[in-house]
Design an enzyme around this catalytic site. Structure first.
Site, PDB file in Angstrom:
ATOM      1  N   TYR A   7       0.665  -1.137   0.003  1.00  0.00           N
ATOM      2  CA  TYR A   7       0.140  -0.063   0.062  1.00  0.00           C
ATOM      3  C   TYR A   7       0.860   1.140   0.076  1.00  0.00           C
ATOM      4  O   TYR A   7       0.666   2.316  -0.632  1.00  0.00           O
ATOM      5  CB  TYR A   7      -0.941  -0.097   1.179  1.00  0.00           C
ATOM      6  CG  TYR A   7      -1.859   1.206   1.191  1.00  0.00           C
ATOM      7  CD1 TYR A   7      -3.088   1.203   0.555  1.00  0.00           C
ATOM      8  CD2 TYR A   7      -1.598   2.237   1.725  1.00  0.00           C
ATOM      9  CE1 TYR A   7      -3.879   2.189   0.286  1.00  0.00           C
ATOM     10  CE2 TYR A   7      -2.320   3.458   1.702  1.00  0.00           C
ATOM     11  CZ  TYR A   7      -3.473   3.239   0.749  1.00  0.00           C
ATOM     12  OH  TYR A   7      -4.479   4.544   0.532  1.00  0.00           O
TER      13      TYR A   7
ATOM     14  N   ASP B 289       1.457  20.716 -20.488  1.00  0.00           N
ATOM     15  CA  ASP B 289       0.722  19.471 -20.628  1.00  0.00           C
ATOM     16  C   ASP B 289       1.711  18.620 -21.196  1.00  0.00           C
ATOM     17  O   ASP B 289       1.735  18.744 -22.551  1.00  0.00           O
ATOM     18  CB  ASP B 289      -0.443  19.632 -21.158  1.00  0.00           C
ATOM     19  CG  ASP B 289      -1.212  18.648 -21.427  1.00  0.00           C
ATOM     20  OD1 ASP B 289      -0.657  17.369 -21.160  1.00  0.00           O
ATOM     21  OD2 ASP B 289      -2.597  18.574 -21.638  1.00  0.00           O
TER      22      ASP B 289
ATOM     23  N   ARG C 147     -13.751  15.842 -33.460  1.00  0.00           N
ATOM     24  CA  ARG C 147     -13.306  17.005 -32.640  1.00  0.00           C
ATOM     25  C   ARG C 147     -13.610  18.294 -33.231  1.00  0.00           C
ATOM     26  O   ARG C 147     -13.042  19.088 -33.985  1.00  0.00           O
ATOM     27  CB  ARG C 147     -11.584  16.929 -32.698  1.00  0.00           C
ATOM     28  CG  ARG C 147     -10.952  15.625 -32.123  1.00  0.00           C
ATOM     29  CD  ARG C 147     -10.869  15.829 -30.545  1.00  0.00           C
ATOM     30  NE  ARG C 147     -11.938  15.727 -29.643  1.00  0.00           N
ATOM     31  CZ  ARG C 147     -11.745  15.237 -28.506  1.00  0.00           C
ATOM     32  NH1 ARG C 147     -10.605  15.143 -27.996  1.00  0.00           N
ATOM     33  NH2 ARG C 147     -12.679  15.054 -27.709  1.00  0.00           N
TER      34      ARG C 147
ATOM     35  N   PHE D 126     -19.428  15.315 -25.555  1.00  0.00           N
ATOM     36  CA  PHE D 126     -19.040  14.429 -26.650  1.00  0.00           C
ATOM     37  C   PHE D 126     -18.781  13.180 -26.226  1.00  0.00           C
ATOM     38  O   PHE D 126     -19.052  11.956 -27.120  1.00  0.00           O
ATOM     39  CB  PHE D 126     -17.543  15.039 -27.234  1.00  0.00           C
ATOM     40  CG  PHE D 126     -16.333  14.725 -26.321  1.00  0.00           C
ATOM     41  CD1 PHE D 126     -16.228  16.072 -25.535  1.00  0.00           C
ATOM     42  CD2 PHE D 126     -15.652  13.980 -26.203  1.00  0.00           C
ATOM     43  CE1 PHE D 126     -15.173  16.028 -24.331  1.00  0.00           C
ATOM     44  CE2 PHE D 126     -14.373  13.771 -25.376  1.00  0.00           C
ATOM     45  CZ  PHE D 126     -14.446  15.170 -24.451  1.00  0.00           C
TER      46      PHE D 126
ATOM     47  N   PHE E 279      -7.798  22.073 -24.217  1.00  0.00           N
ATOM     48  CA  PHE E 279      -8.029  20.638 -24.458  1.00  0.00           C
ATOM     49  C   PHE E 279      -9.445  20.478 -23.426  1.00  0.00           C
ATOM     50  O   PHE E 279      -9.495  21.055 -22.452  1.00  0.00           O
ATOM     51  CB  PHE E 279      -7.047  19.738 -23.913  1.00  0.00           C
ATOM     52  CG  PHE E 279      -7.325  18.235 -24.220  1.00  0.00           C
ATOM     53  CD1 PHE E 279      -7.561  17.808 -25.374  1.00  0.00           C
ATOM     54  CD2 PHE E 279      -7.683  17.379 -23.101  1.00  0.00           C
ATOM     55  CE1 PHE E 279      -8.062  16.569 -25.653  1.00  0.00           C
ATOM     56  CE2 PHE E 279      -8.153  16.037 -23.431  1.00  0.00           C
ATOM     57  CZ  PHE E 279      -8.419  15.774 -24.406  1.00  0.00           C
ATOM     58  N   THR E 280     -10.121  19.404 -23.875  1.00  0.00           N
ATOM     59  CA  THR E 280     -11.533  19.217 -22.989  1.00  0.00           C
ATOM     60  C   THR E 280     -11.339  18.969 -21.472  1.00  0.00           C
ATOM     61  O   THR E 280     -11.855  19.797 -21.057  1.00  0.00           O
ATOM     62  CB  THR E 280     -12.083  18.001 -23.618  1.00  0.00           C
ATOM     63  OG1 THR E 280     -11.352  16.754 -23.688  1.00  0.00           O
ATOM     64  CG2 THR E 280     -12.630  18.091 -25.351  1.00  0.00           C
TER      65      THR E 280
ATOM     66  N   LYS F 142      -0.598   8.121 -23.400  1.00  0.00           N
ATOM     67  CA  LYS F 142      -0.073   8.486 -24.730  1.00  0.00           C
ATOM     68  C   LYS F 142       1.338   8.165 -24.862  1.00  0.00           C
ATOM     69  O   LYS F 142       1.697   6.879 -25.032  1.00  0.00           O
ATOM     70  CB  LYS F 142      -0.230  10.035 -24.896  1.00  0.00           C
ATOM     71  CG  LYS F 142      -1.734  10.204 -25.438  1.00  0.00           C
ATOM     72  CD  LYS F 142      -2.541  10.210 -23.952  1.00  0.00           C
ATOM     73  CE  LYS F 142      -4.072  11.152 -24.237  1.00  0.00           C
ATOM     74  NZ  LYS F 142      -4.895  10.861 -22.863  1.00  0.00           N
TER      75      LYS F 142
HETATM   76  N1  F0G Z   1      -4.153  16.474 -21.947  1.00  0.00           N
HETATM   77  C1  F0G Z   1      -4.173  16.094 -23.155  1.00  0.00           C
HETATM   78  C2  F0G Z   1      -3.404  16.933 -24.365  1.00  0.00           C
HETATM   79  C3  F0G Z   1      -4.864  14.785 -23.706  1.00  0.00           C
HETATM   80  O1  F0G Z   1      -4.947  14.646 -25.164  1.00  0.00           O
HETATM   81  C4  F0G Z   1      -5.473  14.278 -22.672  1.00  0.00           C
HETATM   82  C5  F0G Z   1      -6.246  13.022 -23.185  1.00  0.00           C
HETATM   83  C6  F0G Z   1      -5.451  14.449 -21.408  1.00  0.00           C
HETATM   84  C7  F0G Z   1      -4.746  15.666 -21.154  1.00  0.00           C
HETATM   85  C8  F0G Z   1      -6.284  14.050 -20.346  1.00  0.00           C
HETATM   86  O2  F0G Z   1      -5.512  12.741 -19.965  1.00  0.00           O
HETATM   87  O3  F0G Z   1      -7.170  10.980 -20.585  1.00  0.00           O
HETATM   88  O4  F0G Z   1      -5.357  10.466 -19.264  1.00  0.00           O
HETATM   89  O5  F0G Z   1      -7.215  11.771 -18.069  1.00  0.00           O
HETATM   90  N2  F0G Z   1      -6.721  13.019 -24.206  1.00  0.00           N
HETATM   91  C9  F0G Z   1      -7.474  11.584 -24.853  1.00  0.00           C
HETATM   92  C10 F0G Z   1      -7.501  11.702 -26.109  1.00  0.00           C
HETATM   93  C11 F0G Z   1      -8.599  11.457 -24.139  1.00  0.00           C
HETATM   94  O6  F0G Z   1      -8.066  10.700 -26.911  1.00  0.00           O
HETATM   95  O7  F0G Z   1      -6.923  12.677 -27.039  1.00  0.00           O
HETATM   96  P1  F0G Z   1      -6.533  11.433 -19.480  1.00  0.00           P
END
Ligand code: F0G
Length: 471
Positions: free
Chosen positions: A86, A229, A396, A463, A138-139, A272
């Site tokens: 843990y 990021d 997108r 989305f 970014f979303t 990624k």
């Molecule tokens: N920042 C970027 C540039 C991203 O592309 C993503 C995720 C995140 C942050 C968030 O990270 O998913 O690990 O919580 N992108 C995915 C995509 C979902 O399909 O582009 P996460």
């Protein structure tokens, strides 16, 4: 090479000789092709949203490069070394060292994935009424900034909004826009600048070293922090090596250390670049911010030596970090994206140029000039591609952009795109050929396509779960 292809294609780099991946395949996962009738049923059941399809109904899955990489034999071997204590797992210390060695930050907080880290950094440093400038939203990043009381302000260069502009660094921040914002709202109301490598929503476009260097100077002048990021930062550094003067002979690993050295910290979706299926982290140089984030992580993610990951996840991640910055890996990874991009460019199919790091972005506005943005052209295109071929892509455009929290109206982004995202080390060149031909078939049938109507809309990140009907 066609005029529209970006300067250095892989073919050029190798004197037009063929190139191949620096790995061979040890294990395979069968996939199945569906019939058109099966796909019609599946996409209708999914409300014409590719996120709601079952993966067993998908032939080639280009929804995302997130968590979909193939791990190496070394990473799988690392899985067996999971220390599932843990507290104080050995794997955490190896992960911490890999991040410090490759990114150069002092303090590490592990999280289950990128948005866990975005939550921590946003809550730790944003106060109600703050402004957070960044190179395109970014979303999930923007949502966490908004939930912490901030307002995101896009200060990316104008070229980023033009899918035909061939500038090599369309991810750069426009320093004049940033200075104007500082003047308008005051540096004390800007907790940090939010800088992303290979800007996802702009088509995977990179940021130059010159830009981050100047940005650092501007941030120092106004005493503003600069956070990165780093999700696809290794890929960004490959583009610096390829395109920026003075970097051609430097290894990506070295470029990455230099780039991060201009920033105060980073959040990371390891799903990624890092070639793992789950994981992430926050890393900062400032002890105060670290203290806050490390305290919060135990509330939202897990203890500060695992942050939502198992020991074996952390081991695979530590190994993946080392693999992710190898030059031959990146050349093959981005080479495959270039390959698909060159086929589509040669066939005059409208895509975002230059081709970015992780994906090809189809320009849905150019596919369907007769479908207005409130009828969701990119969502329509993603569903048409699935119907044609069983290939899954991602919208997108206006659906991803969501609604303005003040006015409640749709946000209408300049870019209305469909992303064909290439998982790392997963598909072959033949899969890319099949994909390109499917896109061409959809393009040829573009005049017979109508838009969609949204029939269900969730409050957050719509989305992922919105549902549509065909018009
Ligand atoms: N920042 C970027 C540039 C991203 O592309 C993503 C995720 C995140 C942050 C968030 O990270 O998913 O690990 O919580 N992108 C995915 C995509 C979902 O399909 O582009 P996460």
């Amino acid at each position: 090479m066609t005029e529209t292809t970006f300067p250095q294609t892989m073919g050029q780099q190798f004197g037009r000789r063929s190139w191949a991946e620096p790995w061979k395949i040890k294990m395979v996962e069968p996939i199945k092709m569906t019939t058109r009738a099966e796909r019609e049923q599946a996409i209708a059941k999914a409300g014409y949203n590719t996120f709601l399809l079952r993966s067993s109904d998908v032939y080639i899955d280009l929804l995302t490069d997130s968590g979909t990489s193939a791990m190496s034999d070394r990473q799988w071997a690392g899985i067996m070394l999971g220390d599932e204590a843990y507290a104080g797992s050995d794997n955490f210390y190896r992960l911490e060292k890999a991040i410090q060695d490759h990114y150069g930050y002092k303090y590490i907080v592990p999280t289950h994935q990128g948005r866990g880290a975005e939550h921590l950094i946003s809550q730790a440093v944003i106060k109600q009424g703050d402004y957070i400038p960044g190179n395109m939203y970014f979303t999930t990043t923007r949502l966490h900034q908004e939930l912490a009381g901030g307002t995101f302000v896009d200060v990316i260069v104008d070229a980023a909004h033009d899918p035909t502009d061939l500038s090599p660094f369309k991810g750069n921040i426009d320093l004049n826009k940033l200075e104007a914002l500082i003047e308008k709202v005051g540096a004390e109301n800007i907790p940090y600048v939010s800088l992303a490598g290979t800007v996802n929503m702009a088509g995977g476009q990179p940021v130059s070293m010159a830009n981050v260097r100047e940005l650092r100077a501007l941030c120092d002048k106004h005493n503003i922090r600069l956070y990165l990021d780093a999700t696809r930062m290794a890929e960004n550094c490959f583009f610096i090596q390829e395109r920026e003067k003075g970097y051609a002979d430097k290894p990506v690993a070295e470029i990455l250390r230099e780039f991060c050295g201009y920033t105060d910290g980073a959040w990371m979706s390891s799903k990624k670049d890092h070639l793992v299926n789950i994981g992430g982290w926050l890393a900062v140089n400032d002890e105060d911010v670290f203290d806050k984030a490390r305290n919060m992580v135990v509330v939202y993610e897990g203890l500060h030596t695992y942050g939502g990951m198992s020991g074996r996840d952390m081991e695979a991640l530590a190994i993946g970090i080392g693999e992710s910055v190898q030059d031959d890996h990146l050349r093959a990874r981005i080479g495959q994206v270039y390959y698909l991009g060159e086929l589509l460019t040669d066939w005059k199919i409208p895509i975002v140029q230059p081709v970015g790091g992780h994906a090809i972005f189809l320009d849905a506005k150019k596919f369907y000039p007769h479908i207005s943005q409130d009828k969701f052209p990119a969502q329509t295109l993603a569903s048409e591609l699935y119907l044609e071929s069983g290939i899954r892509a991602m919208e997108r455009g206006v659906v991803s952009a969501g609604r303005d929290p003040e006015t409640g109206d749709h946000r209408y982004p300049a870019l209305e795109l469909v992303r064909l995202t290439i998982p790392r080390r997963v598909y072959t060149q033949a899969h890319m050929d099949v994909t390109a031909e499917a896109v061409r078939a959809v393009y040829e049938n573009r005049e017979n396509t109508n838009g969609l109507k949204m029939v269900y809309e969730p409050d957050y990140l719509r989305f992922f779960q919105a549902r549509f009907e065909q018009l």
